[in-house]
Every structure is written in structure tokens, then in C-alpha cells.
Enzyme design. Structure first.
Site, PDB file in Angstrom:
ATOM      1  N   HIS A   1     -25.308 -11.997   5.717  1.00  0.00           N
ATOM      2  CA  HIS A   1     -25.679 -11.648   7.093  1.00  0.00           C
ATOM      3  C   HIS A   1     -24.421 -11.256   7.842  1.00  0.00           C
ATOM      4  O   HIS A   1     -23.412 -11.959   7.783  1.00  0.00           O
ATOM      5  CB  HIS A   1     -26.334 -12.862   7.758  1.00  0.00           C
TER       6      HIS A   1
ATOM      7  N   ARG B   1     -28.065  -8.438  18.251  1.00  0.00           N
ATOM      8  CA  ARG B   1     -27.909  -6.987  18.057  1.00  0.00           C
ATOM      9  C   ARG B   1     -29.127  -6.248  18.607  1.00  0.00           C
ATOM     10  O   ARG B   1     -29.012  -5.201  19.215  1.00  0.00           O
ATOM     11  CB  ARG B   1     -27.804  -6.636  16.575  1.00  0.00           C
TER      12      ARG B   1
END
Ligand code: FAD
Length: 562
Positions: A326, A346
């Protein structure tokens, strides 16, 4: 915040107004072409590190390349409690129609489905019921339930994200069942984020073409586990043995799975024989193997136990050469290295910035591409930010979220992480956070069909221990959907098998013999045993690692270690 980091934060603050203005005009950092994505992946993603993998020497996937740490587990000798029982008659300590291995989301969904189908259920789980990756999930669950979306669109996104290596039949079931699963969770009382009108709030995840991520703040897994565990507890037919690890499958003379050997971890490792008409494996992933020395976001029990048991029993594994790192593991404070900053940061507009405060990648690229981009920026261009303990990271400009969506958004959307960092004296509304890739998800695993059946009669599997749904790369939010869809399918199919086939023959460990012969002939040391059950962090080694919290510096492929 240490002074060394403050200097770089000032660079981030200098570029923020211009970046905000561009976003308000609808301009984003350009996304990569497919050719660039491929090139960056091959050069910088840890999956392509020449030292990271080796070929399996034994078993059904002999010749397949998998991460070295996993290969060592798969080709390990059984634990002493198992070897002591080989060839001995096995008296059952417990028996149930359906035995479930693992008390995370997939195991709990399977238990509910099996109980609803009338089976008696016994769940063995290594830690407490719910101690799992599921409970740690933050960002959300993907379901195509909006007018502008459809299961077909969801299907195409998953195939694209998985580099078209997924099993399309599994993906079709996943996306079709999504809306039904979402309704089920709502009926169970899961509190999703909603507008005052009652309409679900949906967000973008990396690599998705539509907003379809449904969340409960940044504690989606905790909230999901709360409702499904309560539901499981409401069935008198479901019994749970906590702190009890499965260590080996049991088979009869026809090769059917008829139970499992367990170890009670709190009672001086007392060994248990559990008889079953069908077994569902839902033991989750392998983050705690710390591939290539990477930190991990995973819970303490994620040690690949299910893969080891299934492989020894002769089952093939798929897609394990591709792991998910990740992009946004915590890089500072260093004692939290590897823990997760959800992708929702994000999704809500926080971009990645290097030490000069400059963007270097479109923030909604798929995870594997973003991970490669961060490593490229830190290793190839030396544009990362050094942490006081010797690690490295890039900025995730979280304060931009409040500027884009209004003051209060960060606190509301990320209550868990907001409080956690506040306790460390870091106000994430005001300062960006340092991030670096963390070992997060096991993309592949045991091969299953659309009902969670494996190639071994009597053995079903669901969740992160399986492969095929996500192919080589999982898109955010699809794991939480997968564990419920295929957990329910596997539990239902296991109950049906139990009803139709009854008990198998006498339980034994005969399936181990051919595998042990290969280990012997390959000269595998008997001191290497598995499944691991719990990771060991010897104090001296751990202190050494603290000096370099990210393990060996990731290398550019073929660079000879720059
Ligand atoms: C920090 C974090 C955040 C995430 N966020 C998201 C997200 O927002 N959206 C999303 O879709 N996915 C997310 N994921 C991924 C997702 O949470 C997992 O893939 C999924 O929950 C796995 O579910 P599972 O039931 O297969 O495994 P788990 O939930 O890990 O459960 C496995 C269970 O098996 C038990 N077990 C292990 N070995 C044994 C054994 N030998 N014997 C008995 N029991 C055993 C474990 O103790 C555990 O109870 C996240 C993962 C992490 C780590």
C-alpha cells in the site's frame, strides 16, 4: 514535529495555494500512460526485485515463483504437535457439521451462512473473534449502487486494476452480489456515512472509474465486524473457540477434508482434534511475513497459516508472486511505521509531494503504480524526506482536504487517525504526513470456484487466503466486499455438502506423506517448521531494525544496489 521535517513542510506550504487553485480549475496531475505504468512497475515495484522471489521446489505449484519468505513457510516441516500424531489414531475432541478456520470477516460471514442453512458450526480462531485484518479496514467497501454506475462498470474496473489476470467468473459474482450485500449490512445496523437526506455518501478509490466507495468514517472494518459478529453471536448453533489455531487439515482415506488439528495457544499449546463434515478456510493473509523487510499494515496473526495447510494438502496456489504494497503506510512517527493511512485520503484530494513540495504522480493511480512511483522518487531521484530514525517517505498533503471540501472534513472523515495523531501532538488538519509503501495485501492464494469450493472435496475457502478475484492487483474496497460475498457462498456450500454427504472416513494425516518425502529429498532443514501462527520479534533484531525501519533500501531493478 522535528525541525528537519519542518523545513520540508515549509516547501509543501509554499506550493499549496497554486496546487489548490489548479484543483479548483479541475486540473489534476497528468496520469501515466499504460506504457509508463508498465515501465515504472517493472523497474521499481518490490514484486520485480530480483532477490525477492524463488521457485517452489515441492508441491502442487512446484516451479512457481513466490516471495522467498512465503516459499520458506510453504516448504516447512509440520509442527511437532502434528508430527507426533502422524500414523496415530485420532479421537475427536470436538465435532461440527461445518468447521470454520478464522474469525475475521470471511469466517464470520461463512459461519452465519452455514448456520442459516441449518448446520452446526464451530469456529476456530487464533486470537479473539474479530481480531483480524477485517477489523482494521479503514477506507470502505466498493459497491455499484449509484445511478451513474453499474456492476458492469465495477467489473471492468476490477479486471483493469488486476491487469486482466483475474478469474472473470469470480469477479462477475462479486459485482452482482454487491448491492445485496450492502442492503444486508444496512439491515444488520451498520452505520454508513450518509447525507442528511439519508443517501449514502460515495467516494472515489484509486483506479476506479466511478464513485462507489461506501464507508463508516475511517473505521469501516470495525463497524462491519461489529454488526456481523453480533449477528453470528445470535445463532445458538455457532460455537467459537478463541485463541485456538488450526495447524493441519485432516483427511480421510479418499482424500476428503474431514477436520483439522488445532492448538490452544493459551493452554500450553494443547493439541485438539476437530471433526467436520466440511471445513471453510478463512485464515486471511501474510503481511506479518514482512517480505523483503517491509513494514506491514496487517494484524498480528497474518502469517500465511491457511496457505501452508492448503499447500501441504496438495492444493495449487495462484498469483502469489504479486503482493500489494500500500503506498501510504505511516513513515513518521517511526514507532507506527507501516500502519495504514487509508486511500480515502487520496480519494478526497490529498496529493503526494516530494521534499521540494512538488507533485510527482497522479494521486489516484492504482496502488501498485503509486507504490512504484514513490520508490522511484525516493530511490532514483533521492527526492524523499529523511526521517530522524533513518527512514524515508513522501508527503501526503492532508490539510488540502479541508481547503477543498471545507473545514471539519478531516475530523469528520478520519476520526480514528485524527485522534491517534493528536495524541502524538500532530494535528493532521495543519501538517502533511509522511508516507512510504507498506506490505498490505496478499493478492493471490488458494484457487476456488464461484461457491468457494477448492479442488479438495470437503474444503472450502474465502477471503484473503484465496486468489482469483483481484488477479495481480486489488483495487481498494473490493476486499471487504469479497469476504462477505464469498464468505457467505462458502459457508452455504459447506452446509449443503455437510447435509448431502454426512461424515467422511476416519480422520488422518496421510496426505502429508508425499509432501514430507519431497522435503526430505530436497534436504529442507527440520528446524524450519510451520505454520508460523505468531510472528517473532526478537528484541535484538527488532532494535537493529528500528535503526532502518524500512528494511533494506528498495533497489532499482538491476542497479546493483544503489
Ligand atoms: C489496515 C488495513 C486496512 C484495510 N482497509 C481496507 C478497506 O478499506 N477496504 C477493503 O476492501 N479492504 C481493506 N483491507 C483489506 C481487508 O480488510 C482484508 O483483506 C479482509 O478484511 C480480510 O478478511 P479475511 O476474513 O479474509 O481475513 P482476516 O480478517 O484477516 O481474518 C483472518 C482470521 O483468521 C485467523 N487465523 C489466522 N490464522 C489462523 C489459524 N492458523 N487458525 C485459526 N485462525 C487463524 C485470524 O486470527 C483472523 O481472525 C485493509 C486491510 C488492512 C490490514
Amino acid at each position: 514535529m522535528p525541525d528537519a521535517l519542518r523545513e520540508s513542510i515549509r516547501q509543501v506550504e509554499k506550493t499549496r495555494d497554486a496546487r489548490l487553485a489548479r484543483l479548483r480549475r479541475g486540473e489534476t496531475f497528468p496520469s501515466l500512460t499504460l506504457a509508463d505504468r508498465k515501465a515504472w512497475l517493472e523497474e521499481f515495484h518490490p514484486d520485480f526485485s530480483p532477490d525477492g522471489k524463488r521457485k517452489l521446489r515441492a508441491g502442487a505449484s512446484k516451479g512457481q515463483e513466490v516471495p522467498v519468505e512465503l516459499a520458506n513457510c510453504l516448504e516447512s516441516w509440520p509442527r511437532k504437535s502434528v508430527l507426533d500424531r502422524v500414523g496415530a489414531p485420532l479421537e475427536a475432541d470436538y465435532a461440527a457439521d461445518v468447521v470454520i478456520l478464522g474469525g475475521g470477516g470471511a469466517g464470520t460471514a461463512a459461519a452465519i451462512a452455514a448456520a442459516e442453512a441449518g448446520a452446526s458450526v464451530l469456529m476456530l480462531t487464533k486470537l479473539r473473534h474479530g481480531d483480524s485484518n477485517t477489523v482494521m479496514a479503514e477506507g470502505g467497501i466498493q459497491v455499484a449502487d449509484q445511478e451513474c454506475d453499474s456492476p458492469v462498470q465495477h467489473y471492468l474496473d476490477i479486471l483493469g486494476g488486476g491487469h486482466f489476470s483475474n478469474n472473470p467468473a469470480l469477479v462477475e459474482v462479486l459485482v452482482r452480489e454487491g448491492p445485496r450485500v450492502l442492503r444486508w449490512l444496512e439491515e444488520l445496523g451498520m452505520l454508513f456515512d450518509k447525507y442528511p437526506t439519508g443517501r449514502m455518501i460515495v467516494r472515489h478509490g484509486g483506479g476506479t472509474s466511478r464513485k462507489r466507495l461506501h464507508a463508516a468514517g475511517d473505521v469501516t472494518g470495525l463497524e462491519m465486524m461489529r454488526v456481523i459478529r453480533d449477528k453470528a453471536e445470535s445463532y445458538p448453533g455457532i460455537r467459537v473457540l478463541e485463541f485456538t489455531a488450526a495447524v493441519e487439515l485432516l483427511t480421510d482415506e479418499n482424500g476428503r477434508t474431514v477436520g483439522v488439528l488445532g492448538e490452544q495457544l493459551l493452554k500450553a499449546s494443547r493439541s485438539l482434534v476437530v471433526k467436520a463434515k466440511a471445513v471453510v478456510m478463512a485464515t486471511g493473509g501474510f503481511g506479518r511475513l514482512h517480505l523483503q523487510g517491509f513494514p506491514t499494515s496487517n494484524h498480528y496473526g497474518a502469517t500465511a497459516d491457511g496457505l501452508v495447510m492448503a499447500y501441504r494438502a496438495g492444493l495449487p496456489l495462484r498469483d502469489l508472486q504479486y503482493c500489494q504494497y500500500h503506498p501510504t503506510g505511516i513513515a513518521f512517527p517511526e514507532e507506527k511505521a507501516g500502519l495504514l493511512l487509508t486511500e480515502k485520503f487520496r480519494g478526497l484530494g490529498a496529493p503526494f509531494l516530494n521534499r521540494h513540495g512538488d507533485e510527482f504522480v497522479y494521486s489516484l493511480e492504482p496502488r501498485d503504480v503509486t507504490t512504484a512511483a514513490i520508490i522511484r522518487e525516493c530511490v532514483e531521484f533521492q527526492n524523499g524526506v529523511k526521517t530522524p530514525g533513518g527512514g524515508v517517505g513522501v508527503w501526503l498533503d492532508i490539510p488540502l482536504i479541508d481547503l477543498l471540501h471545507g473545514r471539519g472534513t478531516i475530523e469528520k472523515e478520519f476520526p480514528g487517525r485524527f485522534q491517534e495523531f493528536s495524541r502524538k501532538g500532530i494535528d493532521i488538519r495543519e501538517v502533511p504526513l509522511l508516507a512510504y509503501p507498506t506490505l498490505h495485501y496478499q493478492n493471490g492464494g488458494v484457487v476456488i470456484d464461484v461457491d468457494g469450493r477448492t479442488d479438495m472435496p470437503g474444503l472450502f475457502a474465502a477471503g484473503e487466503v484465496t486468489g482469483g478475484v483481484h488477479g495481480r492487483n486489488r483495487l481498494m474496497g473490493n476486499a471487504l466486499l469479497e469476504i462477505l460475498v464469498f464468505g457467505k457462498k462458502a459457508g452455504g456450500a459447506a452446509a449443503e455438502m455437510a447435509r448431502n454427504n454426512g461424515w467422511g472416513g476416519a480422520p488422518g494425516l496421510g496426505h502429508l506423506e508425499p509432501f514430507l518425502e519431497v522435503l526430505e529429498s530436497e534436504g529442507v532443514s527440520r528446524s524450519v517448521t510451520g505454520p508460523v501462527l505468531l510472528p517473532k520479534y526478537p528484541l535484538a533484531e527488532t532494535k537493529e531494525k528500528r535503526k532502518d525501519p524500512f528494511g533494506p533500501t528498495p533497489r532499482r531493478r538491476g542497479s546493483g544496489g544503489n
